[in-house]
Write an enzyme that holds these catalytic residues in place. Structure first.
Site, PDB file in Angstrom:
ATOM      1  N   MET A 218      35.857  37.085  54.276  1.00  0.00           N
ATOM      2  CA  MET A 218      37.111  37.224  55.024  1.00  0.00           C
ATOM      3  C   MET A 218      37.417  38.699  55.269  1.00  0.00           C
ATOM      4  SD  MET A 218      39.056  34.109  53.076  1.00  0.00           S
ATOM      5  CE  MET A 218      40.583  34.174  53.968  1.00  0.00           C
ATOM      6  N   CYS A 219      38.225  39.296  54.417  1.00  0.00           N
ATOM      7  CA  CYS A 219      38.705  40.659  54.658  1.00  0.00           C
ATOM      8  C   CYS A 219      37.611  41.714  54.561  1.00  0.00           C
ATOM      9  CB  CYS A 219      39.859  40.975  53.720  1.00  0.00           C
ATOM     10  SG  CYS A 219      41.257  39.845  53.964  1.00  0.00           S
ATOM     11  N   VAL A 220      36.673  41.560  53.623  1.00  0.00           N
ATOM     12  CA  VAL A 220      35.590  42.542  53.508  1.00  0.00           C
ATOM     13  C   VAL A 220      34.734  42.511  54.766  1.00  0.00           C
ATOM     14  CG1 VAL A 220      33.485  43.141  52.235  1.00  0.00           C
ATOM     15  CG2 VAL A 220      35.576  42.543  50.988  1.00  0.00           C
TER      16      VAL A 220
END
Length: 194
Positions: free
Chosen positions: A120-122
């Protein structure tokens, strides 16, 4: 893949918040992830590289909702102009934040990315960094996620380690995916050296 011997000028520490790395909701292997992330931060600081802690503002009721215990950053933030916290509301650390301006203003050419959640965010932050022309170093043992639950009629559960590996593989054609965080090197951004 690029040359991992080249140093990163900035370390992006993605969402290493209490909700994701402590308690019964912690990512598998959280203790090791925290140890490796703390080492990356210490080495980036010593080299004069920028350290940017991205902090997710979760939705109301989420474990990382602002100003709740789970929202707090787990690792201490240093003082001084080379270290900062940038709050975000989306997976991508660049979306609607000053991250791009901060990096370009310092002359950053290469970033290392670590933290949670891998897929997701990475990954979203790494993809945008690549699209903006940054060299991206993604140490495989310095990002993590949760198991993906089984979806009846679609698939069995997917272990977190597999999810993280697939997330890294998805950007590996353009990013430098290293096996170990210990292989990442840092240097001060070009404008800081002039």
């Amino acid at each position: 893949m690029t040359d991992s011997a080249l140093p990163a000028h900035a370390l992006l520490v993605v969402d290493v918040q209490k909700a994701g790395v402590t308690g019964d909701r912690a990512v598998p292997g959280a203790a090791g992830l925290l140890e490796r992330t703390a080492d990356l931060i210490a080495r980036a600081r010593r080299s004069g590289a920028l350290v940017v802690h991205l902090q997710n503002d979760g939705a109301p009721g989420a474990g990382d909702a602002p100003h709740t215990p789970g929202w707090a950053l787990h690792l201490p933030v240093g003082t001084g102009p080379a270290e900062s916290v940038i709050r975000k509301t989306r997976d991508d650390g660049f979306a609607g934040t000053p991250l791009g301006s901060l990096l370009s203003g310092a002359g950053v050419e290469a970033v290392a990315v670590c933290g949670v959640m891998s897929e997701m965010c990475v990954q979203a932050t790494a993809r945008t960094a690549l699209a903006l022309g940054y060299r991206v170093v993604l140490p495989h043992d310095a990002h993590a996620t949760q198991d993906v639950p089984a979806a009846p009629g679609i698939s069995e559960a997917v272990p977190a380690a597999v999810v993280s590996r697939v997330a890294a593989w998805a950007v590996s054609a353009d990013a430098d995916v290293t096996t170990a965080a210990a292989d990442v090197t840092f240097a001060a951004p070009p404008k800081a050296r002039s």
